[in-house]
Design an enzyme around this catalytic site. Structure first.
Site, short mmCIF file in Angstrom:
data_model
loop_
_atom_site.label_atom_id
_atom_site.label_comp_id
_atom_site.label_asym_id
_atom_site.label_seq_id
_atom_site.Cartn_x
_atom_site.Cartn_y
_atom_site.Cartn_z
N GLU A 187 2.66 5.10 -4.01
CA GLU A 187 2.68 6.06 -5.14
C GLU A 187 4.02 6.78 -5.30
O GLU A 187 4.30 7.17 -6.45
CB GLU A 187 1.56 7.08 -4.96
N ASP A 226 0.85 -1.19 0.00
CA ASP A 226 0.00 0.00 0.00
C ASP A 226 0.89 1.24 0.00
O ASP A 226 2.11 1.16 0.15
CB ASP A 226 -0.88 -0.05 1.26
#
Length: 926
Positions: A513, A510
C-alpha cells in the site's frame, strides 16, 4: 434551450455542444437556476418561509436552530451538498456561515452514521464562470474564472477546460490550472487523432455558474449535471458534484460493501491502506470509477483519473460528490449503452488485462505457518495421495531468513529447492511472497538488496534526502521506490539471484500500500501541508500517514502524497517485467494493492479476510467489483485467512472458491490446517469433486480470459450484465455468472440443505444432469446438500469442457467434451481459444487456435477459424446436447452414421468422436 426543460422550468442561458459546431458565446452570461428548482418552488418557498420554518421545527423536534434564510429552506434535504465535510469537527452555525453556507441542524444519528449535512451550499454560492469556449480539432477548450475566493487556501482563480469527443461512446473532460502545471497520473492513455463523428451523447454547458450537462441522445437521460453544487479547485482541495439519473451505482473501490452501493449519505474513501477487510474502511486499492444503471437498462461509467487521496460522497438526491486533495479533474465518461460495453470502453482507456498462464487458473494452496519446506512438501504429497487437483504451492514469509526479501531460511527451508524441483516434475508450480519493505539493519556488506539499493539511491527518501525508515516484518525497513526505472532493474537482479537457487514460477506481492507498522517513519513525519493538508479525506486513522509512510516522502516521479495509491501498481509492473525476463513466459503476479490498469500486470486477492460466513458472502461483491475494474484474475482466501474455519464453512467456501477466477485456499499461522486433506472423508470428497468440476471447465474459463484480454469482457459477471432490462437482477450479489453462460448459486449460510437463487427468464440446464428449468425470471429454491454446488447453463450456450486431471498440465491432454444447451429455437453457440498455455503473446503472434461451435436446424458444426499445432494434440471426444425435444432416429458425423444415446430428460450424447480439435466437423441428428 429545449434540452434543458427536464432540468428546470427556468430557461437557462447555456451553451449546447454536440457533434456540430459549438454555439457562439453571447455577450452576456445567463444564470442557470438550480436543477431541483421548478414549478415556482422558489417563489412559493420565499412567500411561505415562515410556515416552512414552523413545520421544520415540528418535524425536527426543535433542531432547526435560528431561522434559516429562505434560500436555504428551499433546498430539499436529499439535495443538500455538504459544505463542511471535515470529520472530527462539530459543525456550528458560526463555522458554517463563515464559509457562506446554509446551516440547518438535524437530529443526531447513531454513532458512526452519516446523515443530512447541517452545513450545505445555498443555491447562489459563488462558483466558476465559463468565460470563453473555442473549438479544437478534437473538441473544445474553455477558460473558467472564479471571481470570489472559496474557503480553502490557494484557490486557483483561472482554470482550463479541455473537452475531447474521443469516440462515439467516450467523452473526455479535463479541468486543470490555466497558468501552472500540476501533478497528473503517469498512466498511458490513448490519444485520439480525430473527433467522434456520431456521438451517442449531447454535451451542454452552463456558463454562470459553470456546469457540465451530459445527456444520452436516445433517451434524453441526464447523465451528469454538475450545476448542483459549486466547483471548488484549490491547490489541495478539488471538489465537483453531479446529479445521478438513478440510485443503481457500482464500483468505487476498494471497499467491503454490497455490490450495489447505498446512496444514503454514504462516503467512500480511496486511499490504499493495510487493514483487514471491514465495512466503511478504505482498503488496499483505489479505483475511482463507477458504473451506473439507468432506467430502461442502459448503463454508463465515469472514471476520474486522479491518484491523490480522495473520497466520493453519495447522497439520496441521487447525487455524487468527488473530493480529492491534489492533481487535476480528469474525467472519462463511457456511454455503453449496455454495462458490458461500458467496462470494455473503460479498459480501452486503462488497458486490457494480461492473458494469464493456464496454470494460474488451477487450484492454489498456501498458508502462513507451514513451518518448514518439509511440512509444505507433506501437504503437497497428501493432496497427491488423495488425487485432489492442485497446480500451485505457495509459501508466505516464513520461508525467509528473518523475514528479509530474497533470503531463505537455511535450516527450516533447506529443502525448498528440492521441493520446487519435485513440483515441476509433477506439472505443478511454486509461488512465493515478497514485500516492498527492505530490511535496513543488517551489517553493511551482509545484505545486498539493501546495500545496493542504498548505493543506487532506490528507496523512498525523507524531506531531508535520507532513506525513510519504517517498520515491517523484518524490523526497520526502507521502501523501494518503484516509480524509478532503476529500481525495476535492481528488483530484477535480486529476483535473478534468488531464482538461481529457487526457480519460482510466480510472485505474490503483499504489503504494497505500502504498509508500515509505524505511522509515517521512525521519526514521525515533518510539519507541512503534505503530511497535514488543509483537508484530509475520511481515511482510517484520520491521517494520510496512518500505518503507511509519510505523504511528504520523496520519490523519483513526485512526492508520495501524489503517488501513494500507485505504489502497488508500480511494484506489479516491475514484478511482471522481471518475471518475463527471468522465465521468458507469461508472468503470474498476485498483488494486494491495486490501481486502474493493474490488470495488465497482475491479479488481486481480496486481502486478509476472516474464517466467517459473512466474509464468504462479501467475497462475491468483491469479485464482481474487480471485474468492473479490469482485474478479472481475482479471488478471496478460500475458507478464510484469520481465525479458525469449520468443516461446513470450508466445504461451502471451497465450492464457491472453485468458481473464483483466482482460486487459492490460504490460512494464517497458529490455526488448524484447512487444506482439503485436513477434513473428514465426506468433506474432502466434496472439495475434491468441486475442484474436478473447475478443472473440467478450464477450456471454458481460459477462453473467457482470452476474451477479457482481447476486448475487456468480464469473467466473473454480475447477472444484470446479461439481463440489463431485468431490474430484479440489479441488486443481486449472492450469485454470479462465468461469462454469459454459467450461473453459480452458492450456499452462503450455515445449517441449510437448500438455497434460493434468482433464475433469469429463459431455459436453464442443470450442469450435472442436463435437466431443464424454465423460468419467468423468479427466485427458485434449489436442493443443496453439503456435497452439492448449484450450477446452471444458459440456453443457447455451448461450453467446452475437458476430462479433468489433477493439474492443468494433465488435464490439457485429455479429450474435450462439448456441452450444448439448446435454446427454445434449438440453436446454440460457443467458442474455444487454445494455445500452449504459457508462451508470451500467442494471440498477437498467431500461435493459437480459435474454434467456433454452432447449432442450427439439428446440425452441430465445429469451425476452425485459426489453427496452430497445439490443437492437433487434443481431440473432441464427446458431444452432449441438452434439450433435444425428441429421440433421434440416427446421428451422422461428417455424413457417417454414429452410435448415440438419448435420455428421458432430453439429452443426446455421442461419444468416441475422436475428432482432432484442429479439424472442423459437423454432426447431424435426424
Amino acid at each position: 434551450m429545449k434540452s434543458y426543460q427536464k432540468l428546470t422550468t427556468a430557461q437557462p442561458a447555456a451553451c449546447r455542444v454536440e457533434e456540430e459546431e459549438a454555439a457562439p458565446m453571447p455577450s452576456g452570461h445567463g444564470k442557470l437556476a438550480p436543477w431541483w428548482v421548478g414549478s415556482g418552488l422558489l417563489v412559493a418557498a420565499v412567500l411561505l418561509s415562515t410556515i416552512t420554518v414552523w413545520v421544520l421545527r415540528q418535524v425536527s423536534g426543535g433542531w432547526l436552530g435560528p431561522t434559516a434564510p429562505p434560500k436555504c429552506l428551499v433546498v430539499p434535504e436529499s439535495h443538500r451538498f455538504d459544505c463542511y465535510p471535515e470529520r472530527r469537527v462539530v459543525v456550528t452555525q458560526e463555522l458554517c456561515e463563515s464559509r457562506g453556507c446554509c446551516f440547518i441542524q438535524s437530529p443526531p444519528l447513531a454513532e458512526g452514521k452519516q446523515g443530512v449535512p447541517w452545513c450545505f451550499y445555498p443555491p447562489d454560492f459563488p462558483s466558476y464562470t465559463l468565460e470563453s469556449l473555442n473549438q479544437t480539432a478534437l473538441g473544445m477548450v474553455g477558460l473558467l474564472v472564479r471571481r470570489e475566493k472559496a474557503y480553502y487556501p490557494r484557490d486557483i482563480e483561472k482554470l482550463r477546460l479541455d473537452v475531447e469527443f474521443e469516440t462515439d461512446t467516450r467523452l473526455h473532460i479535463k479541468i486543470t490550472d490555466a497558468a501552472n502545471p500540476r501533478y497528473e497520473v503517469p498512466l498511458d492513455v490513448p490519444r485520439v487523432m480525430k473527433r467522434a463523428e456520431n456521438p451517442i451523447y449531447s454535451l451542454n454547458f452552463s456558463w454562470d455558474p459553470f456546469g457540465v450537462l451530459l445527456q444520452r441522445k436516445a433517451t434524453g437521460t441526464v447523465l451528469l449535471n454538475t450545476t448542483v453544487a459549486p466547483l471548488i479547485f484549490a491547490d489541495q482541495f478539488l471538489q465537483i458534484s453531479t446529479s445521478l439519473p438513478s440510485k443503481f451505482l457500482y464500483g468505487l473501490g476498494e471497499h467491503r460493501d454490497s455490490f450495489l452501493h447505498s446512496l444514503d449519505w454514504n462516503t467512500l474513501t480511496l486511499w490504499a491502506r493495510d487493514v483487514s477487510p471491514t465495512e466503511s474502511f478504505n482498503l488496499y486499492g483505489a479505483h475511482p470509477f463507477y458504473l451506473l444503471m439507468e432506467e430502461g437498462g442502459n448503463a454508463h461509467g465515469v472514471f476520474l483519473l486522479n491518484s491523490n487521496a480522495m473520497e466520493v460522497a453519495l447522497q439520496p438526491a441521487p447525487g455524487l460528490t468527488w473530493r480529492t486533495i491534489g492533481g487535476v479533474l480528469d474525467f472519462y465518461v463511457f456511454l455503453g449503452p449496455d454495462p458490458n460495453m461500458v467496462i470494455q470502453q473503460y479498459q480501452q482507456v486503462i488497458g486490457f488485462p494480461a492473458m494469464p498462464p493456464i496454470w494460474a487458473l488451477g487450484f492454489h494452496l498456501c498458508r502462513w505457518g507451514y513451518g518448514s519446506s518439509n511440512d509444505t512438501w507433506q501437504t503437497v504429497r497428501a493432496m497427491r495421495n488423495y488425487q485432489i487437483p492442485q497446480d500451485g504451492q505457495w509459501n508466505d514469509i516464513d520461508y525467509m531468513d528473518g523475514y528479509r526479501d530474497f533470503t531463505l531460511d537455511s535450516q527450516k527451508f533447506a529443502s525448498l529447492p528440492s521441493l520446487v524441483e519435485d513440483l515441476h516434475k509433477h506439472g505443478q508450480r511454486y509461488v512465493m511472497i515478497l514485500d516492498p519493505g527492505i530490511s535496513s539493519t543488517s551489517p553493511h556488506g551482509s545484505y545486498w538488496p539493501f546495500d545496493e539499493g542504498l548505493r543506487r539511491g532506490l528507496f523512498l527518501n525523507t524531506t531531508q534526502g535520507q532513506p525513510l525508515i519504517g517498520q515491517v516484518w523484518p524490523g526497520f525497513t526502507a521502501f523501494a521506490d518503484f516509480s524509478n526505472p532503476d529500481t525495476h532493474q535492481w528488483w530484477l537482479e535480486n529476483l535473478q539471484h534468488f531464482y538461481a537457487h529457487v526457480p519460482f514460477d510466480g510472485l505474490w506481492i503483499d504489503m504494497n500500500e505500502p504498509s508500515n507498522f509505524m505511522d509515517g517513519s521512525e521519526d514521525g513525519c515533518p510539519p507541512g501541508e503534505l503530511d497535514n493538508p488543509p483537508y484530509t479525506p475520511a481515511v482510517l486513522g484520520d491521517s494520510l500517514s496512518a500505518k503507511t509512510v509519510c505523504a511528504s516522502a520523496k520519490q523519483k516521479v513526485s512526492v508520495h502524497y501524489n503517488l501513494h495509491n500507485l505504489y502497488g501498481l508500480m511494484e506489479a509492473k516491475a514484478t511482471a517485467s522481471a518475471l518475463i525476463k527471468i522465465r521468458g513466459k507469461r508472468p503470474f503476479v498476485i498483488s494486494r494493492s491495486t490501481f486502474p490498469s493493474q490488470g495488465r500486470y497482475s491479479g488481486h486477492w481480496l486481502g486478509d479476510n476472516r474464517s466467517q460466513w459473512k466474509d464468504m458472502r462479501y467475497s462475491i461483491p468483491g469479485l464482481l467489483s474487480f471485474s468492473l475494474f479490469g482485474i478479472p484474475l481475482v479471488g478471496a482466501d478460500i475458507c478464510g485467512f484469520s481465525g479458525s474455519t469449520s468443516e461446513e464453512l470450508c466445504t461451502r467456501w471451497m465450492q464457491l472458491g472453485a468458481f473464483y477466477p483466482f482460486a487459492r485456499n490460504h490460512n494464517t499461522q497458529n490455526e488448524k490446517a484447512q487444506d482439503p486433506t485436513a477434513f473428514s472423508p465426506a468433506a474432502r470428497t466434496a472439495m475434491k469433486d468441486v475442484l474436478l468440476t473447475r478443472y473440467s471447465l478450464l477450456p471454458f474459463l481460459y477462453t473467457l480470459f482470452h476474451r477479457a484480454h482481447l476486448q475487456g469482457d468480464t469473467v466473473a459477471r454480475p447477472l444484470f450484465f446479461e439481463f440489463p432490462w431485468d431490474v430484479a437482477t440489479w441488486e443481486l450479489d449472492r450469485q454470479f455468472l462465468w461469462g454469459q453462460s454459467l450461473l453459480v448459486t452458492p450456499v452462503l449460510e450455515p445449517g441449510v440443505d437448500s438455497v434460493t437463487g434468482y433464475v433469469p427468464q429463459g431455459t436453464w440446464y442443470d450442469f450435472y444432469t442436463g435437466s431443464s428449468v424454465n423460468s419467468s425470471g423468479e427466485m427458485l429454491k434449489m436442493s443443496a446438500p453439503l456435497e452439492h454446488l448449484n450450477l446452471h447453463i444458459r440456453e443457447g450456450s455451448i461450453l467446452p469442457t475437458q476430462k479433468p486431471g489433477t493439474t492443468t498440465e494433465a488435464t490439457r491432454g485429455n479429450p474435450l467434451r462439448l456441452i450444448v444447451a439448446l435454446s427454445s429455437h434449438a440453436t446454440a453457440w460457443g467458442d474455444l481459444f487454445w494455445d500452449d498455455g504459457e508462451s508470451l503473446d500467442t494471440f498477437e503472434k498467431g500461435t493459437y487456435s480459435y474454434v467456433v461451435f454452432n447449432v442450427t436446424q439439428n446440425i452441430f458444426t465445429s469451425t476452425v477459424l485459426h489453427a496452430s499445432t497445439e490443437a492437433t494434440k487434443v481431440t473432441v471426444g464427446t458431444l452432449s446436447i441438452f434439450g433435444v425435444q425428441k429421440p433421434p432416429s440416427k446421428v451422422l458425423l461428417n455424413g457417417q452414421e454414429k452410435p448415440f444415446s438419448y435420455l428421458d430428460n432430453q439429452i443426446l450424447s455421442v461419444s468416441d468422436l475422436g475428432m482432432s480439435l484442429s479439424q472442423g466437423f459437423s454432426l447431424q441428428w435426424l
